[in-house]
Design a protein around this motif. Structure first.
Motif, PDB file in Angstrom:
ATOM      1  N   SER A  10     -42.959  50.134  12.401  1.00  0.00           N
ATOM      2  CA  SER A  10     -44.176  49.812  11.666  1.00  0.00           C
ATOM      3  C   SER A  10     -43.947  50.432  10.297  1.00  0.00           C
ATOM      4  O   SER A  10     -43.862  51.646  10.151  1.00  0.00           O
ATOM      5  N   GLY A  11     -43.770  49.576   9.285  1.00  0.00           N
ATOM      6  CA  GLY A  11     -43.368  50.073   7.965  1.00  0.00           C
ATOM      7  C   GLY A  11     -44.520  50.688   7.190  1.00  0.00           C
ATOM      8  O   GLY A  11     -45.666  50.749   7.680  1.00  0.00           O
ATOM      9  N   THR A  12     -44.210  51.117   5.980  1.00  0.00           N
ATOM     10  CA  THR A  12     -45.218  51.797   5.164  1.00  0.00           C
ATOM     11  C   THR A  12     -46.419  50.896   4.861  1.00  0.00           C
ATOM     12  O   THR A  12     -47.516  51.386   4.631  1.00  0.00           O
ATOM     13  N   MET A  14     -47.980  49.082   6.895  1.00  0.00           N
ATOM     14  CA  MET A  14     -48.859  49.064   8.083  1.00  0.00           C
ATOM     15  C   MET A  14     -49.389  47.665   8.348  1.00  0.00           C
ATOM     16  O   MET A  14     -50.555  47.476   8.711  1.00  0.00           O
ATOM     17  N   ASP A  15     -48.547  46.660   8.112  1.00  0.00           N
ATOM     18  CA  ASP A  15     -48.978  45.268   8.304  1.00  0.00           C
ATOM     19  C   ASP A  15     -48.775  44.812   9.739  1.00  0.00           C
ATOM     20  O   ASP A  15     -49.111  43.681  10.085  1.00  0.00           O
ATOM     21  N   GLY A  16     -48.221  45.644  10.593  1.00  0.00           N
ATOM     22  CA  GLY A  16     -48.025  45.275  11.988  1.00  0.00           C
ATOM     23  C   GLY A  16     -46.786  45.948  12.548  1.00  0.00           C
ATOM     24  O   GLY A  16     -46.010  46.554  11.800  1.00  0.00           O
ATOM     25  N   ILE A  17     -46.642  45.840  13.873  1.00  0.00           N
ATOM     26  CA  ILE A  17     -45.488  46.445  14.546  1.00  0.00           C
ATOM     27  C   ILE A  17     -44.446  45.353  14.750  1.00  0.00           C
ATOM     28  O   ILE A  17     -44.721  44.335  15.397  1.00  0.00           O
ATOM     29  N   ASP A  18     -43.273  45.552  14.164  1.00  0.00           N
ATOM     30  CA  ASP A  18     -42.196  44.568  14.291  1.00  0.00           C
ATOM     31  C   ASP A  18     -41.266  44.992  15.417  1.00  0.00           C
ATOM     32  O   ASP A  18     -40.789  46.135  15.434  1.00  0.00           O
ATOM     33  N   THR A  19     -41.005  44.068  16.351  1.00  0.00           N
ATOM     34  CA  THR A  19     -40.024  44.364  17.401  1.00  0.00           C
ATOM     35  C   THR A  19     -38.970  43.256  17.396  1.00  0.00           C
ATOM     36  O   THR A  19     -39.303  42.081  17.206  1.00  0.00           O
TER      37      THR A  19
HETATM   38 MG   LIG Z   1     -44.030  45.662   8.069  1.00  0.00          MG
END
Ligand SMILES: [Mg+2]
Ligand SMILES: Nc1ncnc2c1ncn2[C@@H]1O[C@H](COP(=O)(O)OP(=O)(O)OP(=O)(O)O)[C@@H](O)[C@H]1O
Length: 374
Positions: A10-12, A14-19
Motif C-alpha cells: 500500500s503505497g504512500t 494510500m489509494d489501495g492495497i496492491d497484490t
Molecule cells: Mg498505490
C-alpha cells in the motif's frame, strides 16, 4: 517448475492495497494475477492522520491501525488466492511492504516505519510472510529507500540501450539502467510525484486524485511559482536521498503559496504541481543519466496525461513511455518487486543496493514470519 510468490504494497498515496501473484521460473519473473483491494474509508482516515506529521497520534492509534490494516491486507491476499483457486500451500511466501506511516532518513537517528501487522497476515493467510524490508538497510547506514532498483534491473535492463525506470507513485523515484552493466546501479527519489497533486485536489475539490490530469491540463503553468518550488533544497541535495509525505504534503504547498503572496487560481496551482513532478524528475534524469535513450514510466502517474506529455517535452532525446510498452503493467511493478524481494530474502540474498541507498554493505532484508495452516 515455477515457484509462486505474492507481493503486497500500500503505497504512500494510500489509494489501495496492491497484490500481485508472481511466478518465478528459468526465464524470470512473470505476473500471473493481480488484485487491488480497497482500504475502508475509516481506516484510510486513521492512516492519513497517523502519517500526518502535524498530528501527534498516540501509541494506541498506531497499535490498533497496525492490526486493522494487517487484517485488511490478509483479506486482500485471501481474495487473490480465491480468485485464482489457489491454496496457500501453492505459495512459497508473501512479501509485504506494508504502509509507510513515517520515513525519516534524515533524523537522528534515522528511521522508517511501515505498518500492517505481519503476524496477523501470517496467521490469517497461513502464508510465510516476509515484511519490514526497509529497516535493515537503515541499520546498515542506508536510506532504506528506494528498494525497487534491484528488481528494475532484473526485469527491465536492456543490453541495447540506456534506460531509466521512473516510478511515479506518491513520490517519484528513478533507477538508472545503462546498457553497460559494469557501472554501479544508481537510483533515488527525485521528489514528489502524485503526493502533492493528490493533496491539492483533495483539499480543493474533495477528489482522491486528478483523473488523467484533466484538472491540471485546464490550468496555466505559473512559471514563477514553479521556479520557487524548485528552489526547495531537496531537489539539489545529491543522492543517496529519499523522501516522503512527511515532507512533501499540503502544508508544503501552502507554504509555497504564502511565499508567492498573490492570488493564484487553484487549477493553475495544480498545473504547476504537475510540472513540478515533471521538472524535478526530468532534471534528475538529465543530470544523472544524460545518455538515456528510453524512459519507462510506472506507478499511477503513468496514467496522468499532463505529466506524461510534460516528460516528453523535457526529455527530447529519449523515448518516454509507460512500462506497458515492454509488456509490464505500470500498476503492478511495485507489488511484483516485493514478491521478488521476499524471494531474495528467503534465498539469503541481499535485496538492497548499497550504491542506491548509501548502505555500508549489501544486506538480507526483512523479517520472516513463518506460515503454516493450522
Ligand atoms: Mg498505490
Ligand atoms: N487515471 C489516473 N489519472 C491520473 N492519476 C492517476 C490515475 N490513476 C492513478 N493515478 C495516480 O496514481 C496514484 C497512485 O499511484 P501508485 O499506486 O503508483 O502510488 P503509491 O500507492 O503512492 O505507490 P508508491 O509506493 O510508489 O509511492 C493515485 O493516488 C493518483 O494520484
Amino acid at each position: 517448475m515455477a515457484e509462486y510468490f505474492i507481493g503486497l504494497i500500500s503505497g504512500t498515496s494510500m489509494d489501495g492495497i496492491d497484490t500481485a501473484l508472481v511466478a518465478f521460473d528459468d526465464t524470470g519473473a512473470h505476473c500471473v494475477a493481480t488484485h487491488g483491494h480497497p482500504i475502508p474509508p475509516m481506516l484510510t482516515g486513521g492512516l492519513r492522520h497517523l502519517a500526518d506529521p502535524e498530528h501527534t497520534a498516540s501509541v494506541d492509534e498506531l497499535g490498533s491501525l497496525d492490526v486493522a490494516l494487517g487484517e485488511v491486507m490478509a483479506e486482500a491476499v485471501l481474495t487473490l488466492l480465491e480468485d485464482q483457486h489457489l491454496d496457500p500451500s501453492h505459495i512459497v511466501a508473501l512479501g509485504s511492504h506494508g504502509q509507510t506511516v513515517r520515513h525519516r532518513p534524515g533524523a537522528a537517528p534515522p528511521f522508517s516505519l511501515q505498518i500492517g501487522c505481519p503476524h496477523h497476515l501470517a496467521e490469517c493467510t497461513g502464508l510465510t510472510v516476509v515484511a519490514d524490508f526497509r529497516r535493515r538497510d537503515m541499520a546498515a547506514g542506508g536510506e532504506g529507500a528506494p528498494l525497487v532498483p534491484g528488481f528494475h534491473r532484473a526485469m527491465l535492463h536492456s543490453d541495447a540501450e540506456d534506460r531509466v525506470i521512473l516510478n511515479l507513485g506518491g513520490i517519484a523515484n528513478i533507477t538508472v539502467l545503462p546498457a553497460d552493466k559494469g557501472t554501479p546501479l544508481q537510483g533515488f527519489d527525485t521528489g514528489p510525484a502524485n503526493a502533492l497533486m493528490d493533496a491539492w485536489i483533495r483539499h480543493e475539490k474533495g477528489h482522491p486524485w486528478d483523473s488523467e490530469g484533466a484538472w491540471a491540463a485546464s490550468g496555466e503553468l505559473d512559471n514563477s511559482l514553479l521556479a520557487s518550488m524548485l528552489e526547495d533544497p531537496y531537489f539539489i541535495q545529491p543522492p543517496p536521498k529519499s523522501t516522503g509525505t512527511e515532507y512533501f504534503n499540503l502544508q508544503w504547498i501552502e507554504r509555497q503559496l504564502q511565499m508567492a503572496n498573490r492570488h493564484i487560481p487553484a487549477r493553475n496551482t495544480q498545473r504547476t504541481l504537475a510540472e513540478l513532478t515533471v521538472a524535478s524528475a526530468s532534471d534528475a534524469i538529465l543530470k544523472h543519466a544524460p545518455t538515456t535513450q528510453r524512459v519507462l514510466v510506472c506507478g499511477g502517474g503513468a496514467h496522468n496525461r499532463a505529466v506524461m506529455a510534460g516528460l516528453g517535452h523535457r526529455l527530447v532525446n529519449a523515448t518516454v513511455e509507460s512500462t506497458e510498452a515492454v509488456g509490464l503493467s505500470p500498476d503492478w511493478i511495485e507489488a511484483m518487486a516485493f514478491a521478488w524481494l521476499a524471494r531474495e530474502t528467503l534465498a539469503g540474498r541481499p535485496g538492497n543496493v548499497p550504491s542506491v541507498t548509501g548502505a555500508r554493505k549489501a544486506v538480507v532484508l526483512g523479517s520472516i514470519h513463518p506460515g503454516g495452516v493450522g
